[in-house]
Design an enzyme around this catalytic site. Sequence first.
Site, short mmCIF file in Angstrom:
data_model
loop_
_atom_site.label_atom_id
_atom_site.label_comp_id
_atom_site.label_asym_id
_atom_site.label_seq_id
_atom_site.Cartn_x
_atom_site.Cartn_y
_atom_site.Cartn_z
N ASP A 58 -5.33 21.91 7.21
CA ASP A 58 -4.53 21.06 6.34
C ASP A 58 -3.57 20.32 7.27
O ASP A 58 -2.72 20.95 7.91
CB ASP A 58 -3.77 21.91 5.32
CG ASP A 58 -2.97 21.08 4.33
OD1 ASP A 58 -2.57 19.94 4.67
OD2 ASP A 58 -2.70 21.58 3.22
N SER A 139 -5.00 0.80 8.10
CA SER A 139 -5.70 0.12 7.00
C SER A 139 -5.32 -1.35 6.99
O SER A 139 -4.29 -1.74 7.54
CB SER A 139 -5.30 0.75 5.67
OG SER A 139 -5.77 0.00 4.57
N TYR A 152 0.67 3.60 -0.80
CA TYR A 152 -0.40 3.64 0.20
C TYR A 152 -0.10 2.66 1.33
O TYR A 152 -0.23 3.00 2.52
CB TYR A 152 -1.74 3.30 -0.45
CG TYR A 152 -2.91 3.40 0.49
CD1 TYR A 152 -3.46 4.63 0.81
CD2 TYR A 152 -3.46 2.26 1.05
CE1 TYR A 152 -4.54 4.72 1.67
CE2 TYR A 152 -4.53 2.33 1.93
CZ TYR A 152 -5.08 3.57 2.23
OH TYR A 152 -6.14 3.66 3.10
N LYS A 156 0.47 3.31 5.47
CA LYS A 156 -0.36 2.68 6.50
C LYS A 156 0.47 1.77 7.41
O LYS A 156 0.14 1.61 8.60
CB LYS A 156 -1.52 1.92 5.85
CG LYS A 156 -2.51 2.86 5.15
CD LYS A 156 -3.01 3.96 6.09
CE LYS A 156 -3.98 4.91 5.44
NZ LYS A 156 -4.52 5.92 6.37
#
Length: 267
Positions: A58, A139, A152, A156
């Site tokens: 993890d 991304s 998100y 990134k």
Amino acid sequence: MARKTIFITGGASGIGRAVAQRFADGGWFVGIADIDEAGMAATAAMLPVGQSSCHKLDVRDRAGWDVALADCAAASGGRIDVVFNNAGIPIGGAIVDLTPEEIERTLDINMKGVIFGAQAAYPWLKVSGPGSVLLNTASAAGIYGTPGASVYSATKFGVRAITESLDGEWADDGICVRSLMPSFIDTPLLSHATNRASNEDIRTRVVNAGLEITPVGDVAEAAWAAVHGDKLHILVGKTARRIAFASRWMPGSLRKQMRSSNRPLGK
């Protein structure tokens, strides 16, 4: 010459699996890390016998990183040349609709996991340098903030910042730091709902928006090029290249487009 080793998080599927296959094809030993043990076993089964190891990890567990990397080095013959900080989760939707739990989980995996990975990777990469690499999955959403994917995008952008910061911080140690900036990639993540309150999966939103879905093999080739080249950020897919071009040369037009559209443009 000793065989080189890459350690890959998120190696149970998608980008991680494709990169594992590409580097194994190139003769590298591959350490596969994930929380999905069945998925890791499936990835390992696709690689030559004796050329991989599996490590349940993890990425939010800092101590777990040290154990997994040490176990990988023991399996590979004592060295780790590349650590691929790839594990991540998607999240989308209006920021006011996201639960605190969704936000915290995304920040923890996409940001804290990358930071912990960098910390844990450093001593291994320093020993195997010069030319060792920390490779991070960023991304297209880390190029310009994406409406409907604010959290998100934030993670990134953070991965991009970590990459740029460590590229300077670790230069004297002979460690290269790189990021991949993919747009929408054909992986199982596209089948996920954008958030818990949504019934629409990411793939449907992408298709309805008229955006392309890039084959996962393109990311694997980009990862290979990143490790063997000298570019800091590697764009993958038409959407990523289009956003990067517009953000540099037509920022006003890009802003106007983003303000009039609420469609996702990240990985």
